[in-house]
Scaffold this active site. Structure first.
Site, PDB file in Angstrom:
ATOM      1  N   HIS A 130       0.830  -1.206   0.000  1.00  9.40           N
ATOM      2  CA  HIS A 130       0.000   0.000   0.000  1.00  9.40           C
ATOM      3  C   HIS A 130       0.862   1.253   0.000  1.00  9.40           C
ATOM      4  O   HIS A 130       0.532   2.233  -0.678  1.00  9.40           O
ATOM      5  CB  HIS A 130      -0.932  -0.004   1.212  1.00  9.40           C
ATOM      6  CG  HIS A 130      -2.206  -0.754   0.975  1.00  9.40           C
ATOM      7  ND1 HIS A 130      -3.421  -0.138   0.808  1.00  9.40           N
ATOM      8  CD2 HIS A 130      -2.445  -2.080   0.853  1.00  9.40           C
ATOM      9  CE1 HIS A 130      -4.363  -1.046   0.593  1.00  9.40           C
ATOM     10  NE2 HIS A 130      -3.792  -2.232   0.623  1.00  9.40           N
TER      11      HIS A 130
ATOM     12  N   PRO B 270      -5.033  -0.663  -6.504  1.00 12.14           N
ATOM     13  CA  PRO B 270      -5.912  -1.451  -7.380  1.00 12.14           C
ATOM     14  C   PRO B 270      -7.075  -2.053  -6.599  1.00 12.14           C
ATOM     15  O   PRO B 270      -6.884  -2.661  -5.546  1.00 12.14           O
ATOM     16  CB  PRO B 270      -4.990  -2.528  -7.937  1.00 12.14           C
ATOM     17  CG  PRO B 270      -3.851  -2.610  -6.964  1.00 12.14           C
ATOM     18  CD  PRO B 270      -3.691  -1.230  -6.414  1.00 12.14           C
TER      19      PRO B 270
ATOM     20  N   HIS C 167      -1.472 -13.022  -1.943  1.00 12.23           N
ATOM     21  CA  HIS C 167      -2.815 -13.365  -1.471  1.00 12.23           C
ATOM     22  C   HIS C 167      -2.893 -14.812  -0.994  1.00 12.23           C
ATOM     23  O   HIS C 167      -3.979 -15.317  -0.720  1.00 12.23           O
ATOM     24  CB  HIS C 167      -3.852 -13.121  -2.577  1.00 12.23           C
ATOM     25  CG  HIS C 167      -4.149 -11.679  -2.804  1.00 12.23           C
ATOM     26  ND1 HIS C 167      -4.895 -11.218  -3.867  1.00 12.23           N
ATOM     27  CD2 HIS C 167      -3.790 -10.561  -2.095  1.00 12.23           C
ATOM     28  CE1 HIS C 167      -4.992  -9.892  -3.802  1.00 12.23           C
ATOM     29  NE2 HIS C 167      -4.320  -9.477  -2.733  1.00 12.23           N
TER      30      HIS C 167
END
Length: 329
Positions: A73, A168, A198
């Site tokens: 981030h 995104p 992820h």
């Protein structure tokens, strides 16, 4: 025999990591960052970050994903300048951390305090985020440690609006994901490779509920969807927004190539994840990563280093914050 096999696996991984770093990162002559930047000014810097990061993750295994996500981030919003860490002030109430609920801020403050204790005013919060992300890959993913260039300085600007413009969305389609990464100097290969993060971490049901209700997304495994629906209520039926693990197939706190196997099987949460199966090229990369953990680990290390060079502040730009959550007075 077991020891020999383990050593061989480690050596093979080191070769893959080294090769991937050579192929995927700019030479130091072209990069504003340097390896061992603190070699003279704070030789204990990286070891201190590593030690504290290891302790934090061993005490709470969910913190590995939190630290990795903070780094992502930070780099995607205004570049890797630690602007994600800044608290609101009377003059700026709408900072980046107001946009999305992230974890790990206290952990970063703990790491920073340990580094300040050995080298006051030397090591930037931006570099601490980068080192902690690298060390997370080692602790949570079993990676062989790899070089993370440093020399970043901390930004003094943090704006919520910048998050909305740059991070995104988990509902983006593949062309938009590719464009989003390209705007940061990252390739389609980097997109597929970094999506492997992820394999660990957590998400709120509200982020992917559109794939469950009113009807289940046909690209999602039906049994997987049924299990999610027992945890995630339909929108509007409850004020609750439960949290679930990104990886509901194996250990949810391990960074690994399991993500790609989950993706092939339709057992991933986000629209943006499933979109990687929507082109022949990205689907082939997914399949390759699913079957070759060592190669993916090398590529992930290289992509993480590459991401860590996005729009960095160096030299006399920015500052080295004493505390990561506030700019120096």
């Amino acid at each position: 025999m077991a020891t020999s096999a383990c050593k061989s696996k480690t050596m093979l991984l080191m070769v893959f990591v080294a090769a991937a770093l050579v192929m995927s990162t700019p030479s130091l002559a072209q990069s504003p960052l340097q390896y061992n930047f603190y070699g003279s000014s704070c030789p204990q810097a990286e070891a201190t970050v590593r030690s504290v990061t290891e302790g934090i993750i061993k005490n709470d295994t969910t913190m590995g994903a939190a630290l990795m996500r903070l780094f992502f981030h930070d780099c995607f919003v205004r570049g890797c300048d630690a602007s994600i860490l800044l608290d609101p002030t009377a003059n700026n109430t709408q900072v980046e951390k107001k946009a999305i609920a992230l974890r790990g801020y206290d952990a970063v403050n703990k790491i920073k305090a340990a580094v300040e204790a050995v080298c006051p005013g030397v090591v930037s919060c931006a570099d601490i985020l980068a080192f902690a992300a690298r060390d997370t890959a080692v602790v949570s993913g079993g990676f062989t440690t790899f070089y993370m260039p440093s020399g970043r300085r901390d930004g003094v600007v943090s704006r919520l609006f910048d998050v909305l413009q740059n991070i995104p969305s988990p509902i983006l389609k593949l062309p938009d994901l590719i464009n989003n990464f390209a705007a940061k100097g990252l390739t389609v290969d980097d997109l597929v490779t970094l999506s492997g993060a992820h394999s660990f971490g957590q998400a709120h049901c509200s982020v992917f509920n559109g794939r469950l209700y009113p009807t289940v997304d046909p690209t999602m495994n039906a049994t997987f969807a049924d299990a999610l629906k027992t945890v995630c209520p339909a929108p509007g039926t409850s004020g609750a927004d439960p949290v679930v693990s990104n990886n509901r197939v194996t250990d949810p706190n391990v960074l690994s190539n399991q993500y790609y196997s989950n993706l092939v099987a339709g057992k991933v949460l986000f629209v943006s994840d499933q979109q990687l199966m929507n082109s022949t090229y990205t689907a082939a990369k997914v399949a390759n990563n699913s079957g070759d953990a060592a190669t993916w680990m090398g590529q992930f290390a290289a992509a993480l280093v590459k991401m860590g060079s996005i729009q960095v502040l160096t030299g006399t730009a920015g500052q080295v914050r004493k505390y990561c959550n506030v700019v120096n007075s």
